[in-house]
Design a protein around this motif. Structure first.
Motif, short mmCIF file in Angstrom:
data_model
loop_
_atom_site.label_atom_id
_atom_site.label_comp_id
_atom_site.label_asym_id
_atom_site.label_seq_id
_atom_site.Cartn_x
_atom_site.Cartn_y
_atom_site.Cartn_z
N ASP A 1 -6.68 -49.90 -10.08
CA ASP A 1 -7.84 -49.31 -9.43
C ASP A 1 -7.65 -47.81 -9.19
O ASP A 1 -8.58 -47.13 -8.74
CB ASP A 1 -8.12 -49.99 -8.08
N THR A 2 -6.48 -47.31 -9.48
CA THR A 2 -6.19 -45.89 -9.29
C THR A 2 -7.10 -45.03 -10.15
O THR A 2 -7.34 -45.34 -11.31
CB THR A 2 -4.72 -45.60 -9.63
N GLY A 3 -7.60 -43.96 -9.56
CA GLY A 3 -8.44 -43.03 -10.30
C GLY A 3 -9.24 -42.14 -9.37
O GLY A 3 -9.11 -42.24 -8.14
N VAL A 4 -10.03 -41.29 -9.96
CA VAL A 4 -10.96 -40.48 -9.19
C VAL A 4 -12.29 -41.23 -9.13
O VAL A 4 -12.83 -41.61 -10.18
CB VAL A 4 -11.16 -39.09 -9.81
N TYR A 5 -12.78 -41.43 -7.95
CA TYR A 5 -14.03 -42.17 -7.74
C TYR A 5 -15.17 -41.18 -7.49
O TYR A 5 -15.05 -40.31 -6.61
CB TYR A 5 -13.88 -43.14 -6.58
N TYR A 6 -16.22 -41.35 -8.24
CA TYR A 6 -17.37 -40.45 -8.17
C TYR A 6 -18.61 -41.19 -7.68
O TYR A 6 -18.90 -42.31 -8.13
CB TYR A 6 -17.69 -39.86 -9.54
N CYS A 7 -19.34 -40.54 -6.82
CA CYS A 7 -20.64 -41.05 -6.39
C CYS A 7 -21.71 -40.52 -7.34
O CYS A 7 -21.64 -39.36 -7.77
CB CYS A 7 -20.91 -40.59 -4.97
N ASN A 8 -22.66 -41.36 -7.67
CA ASN A 8 -23.73 -41.02 -8.60
C ASN A 8 -25.07 -41.40 -7.99
O ASN A 8 -25.19 -42.47 -7.39
CB ASN A 8 -23.52 -41.74 -9.92
N ALA A 9 -26.06 -40.54 -8.16
CA ALA A 9 -27.43 -40.83 -7.73
C ALA A 9 -28.35 -40.66 -8.93
O ALA A 9 -28.34 -39.62 -9.59
CB ALA A 9 -27.85 -39.90 -6.61
N GLU A 10 -29.11 -41.71 -9.21
CA GLU A 10 -30.02 -41.70 -10.35
C GLU A 10 -31.44 -41.37 -9.89
O GLU A 10 -31.96 -42.01 -8.99
CB GLU A 10 -30.05 -43.07 -11.02
N SER A 11 -32.07 -40.41 -10.55
CA SER A 11 -33.49 -40.19 -10.38
C SER A 11 -34.16 -40.44 -11.72
O SER A 11 -33.49 -40.76 -12.70
CB SER A 11 -33.75 -38.76 -9.89
N ALA A 12 -35.47 -40.27 -11.77
CA ALA A 12 -36.20 -40.54 -13.01
C ALA A 12 -35.81 -39.58 -14.13
O ALA A 12 -35.88 -39.93 -15.31
CB ALA A 12 -37.70 -40.48 -12.75
N VAL A 13 -35.39 -38.40 -13.76
CA VAL A 13 -35.14 -37.38 -14.79
C VAL A 13 -33.72 -36.84 -14.80
O VAL A 13 -33.34 -36.15 -15.74
CB VAL A 13 -36.12 -36.20 -14.63
N TYR A 14 -32.95 -37.15 -13.79
CA TYR A 14 -31.63 -36.52 -13.72
C TYR A 14 -30.66 -37.40 -12.95
O TYR A 14 -31.04 -38.12 -12.04
CB TYR A 14 -31.77 -35.17 -13.01
N ASP A 15 -29.38 -37.34 -13.34
CA ASP A 15 -28.30 -37.98 -12.60
C ASP A 15 -27.53 -36.92 -11.84
O ASP A 15 -27.16 -35.87 -12.40
CB ASP A 15 -27.34 -38.69 -13.56
N TYR A 16 -27.27 -37.21 -10.58
CA TYR A 16 -26.49 -36.29 -9.75
C TYR A 16 -25.11 -36.88 -9.51
O TYR A 16 -24.95 -38.10 -9.41
CB TYR A 16 -27.20 -36.06 -8.41
N TRP A 17 -24.12 -35.99 -9.38
CA TRP A 17 -22.73 -36.42 -9.21
C TRP A 17 -22.07 -35.68 -8.07
O TRP A 17 -22.31 -34.49 -7.84
CB TRP A 17 -21.94 -36.16 -10.48
N GLY A 18 -21.20 -36.41 -7.36
CA GLY A 18 -20.34 -35.76 -6.41
C GLY A 18 -19.11 -35.22 -7.11
O GLY A 18 -18.93 -35.41 -8.33
N LEU A 19 -18.25 -34.55 -6.36
CA LEU A 19 -17.05 -33.96 -6.93
C LEU A 19 -15.92 -34.97 -7.10
O LEU A 19 -14.96 -34.70 -7.82
CB LEU A 19 -16.58 -32.80 -6.05
N GLY A 20 -16.04 -36.12 -6.45
CA GLY A 20 -15.04 -37.15 -6.60
C GLY A 20 -14.01 -37.18 -5.48
O GLY A 20 -13.78 -36.16 -4.82
N THR A 21 -13.42 -38.35 -5.31
CA THR A 21 -12.35 -38.52 -4.32
C THR A 21 -11.25 -39.36 -4.97
O THR A 21 -11.53 -40.35 -5.65
CB THR A 21 -12.89 -39.17 -3.03
#
Length: 115
Positions: free
Chosen positions: A89-109
């Motif tokens: 499970d080790t890795g950088v975990y990223y949050c993602n938010a989906e909209s109709a036209v674009y995906d947004y990303w966090g910087l990761g933890t």
């Protein structure tokens, strides 16, 4: 525009637990779904868990029964409770938010599970 800020990563022994948080701000009404991805060392980014605005939830097979995605709509925050953690499970975990036209990303933890 949506801004995502992750927190909660760290170092934990195998079998332990961590809880990740992702706080969203900005054009929240445009978000259709939120998800957690991870990138393990030397591997491609992969979807871990996803929750839609309608509450539909999905997990990758390797985390089913161990991870739980949830959200607090009042705080515009999504969580990932990770139990029975394994070295893989080790890795950088990223949050993602989906909209109709674009995906947004966090910087990761970073999540590191020691065996």
């Amino acid at each position: 525009q949506v801004e995502l800020v992750e927190s909660g990563g760290g170092l934990v022994q195998a079998g332990g637990s961590l809880r990740l948080s992702c706080a969203a701000s900005g054009s929240i009404v445009s978000i259709n779904a939120m998800a957690w991805y991870r990138r393990a060392p030397g591997k491609q980014r992969e979807l871990v868990a996803r929750i839609t605005s309608g509450g539909r939830i999905g997990y990758r097979d390797s985390v089913k029964g161990r991870f739980t995605i949830s959200r607090d709509n009042a705080k515009n925050t999504v969580f990932l409770q990770m139990n029975s953690l394994k070295a893989e499970d080790t890795g950088v975990y990223y949050c993602n938010a989906e909209s109709a036209v674009y995906d947004y990303w966090g910087l990761g933890t970073q999540v590191t599970v020691s065996s």
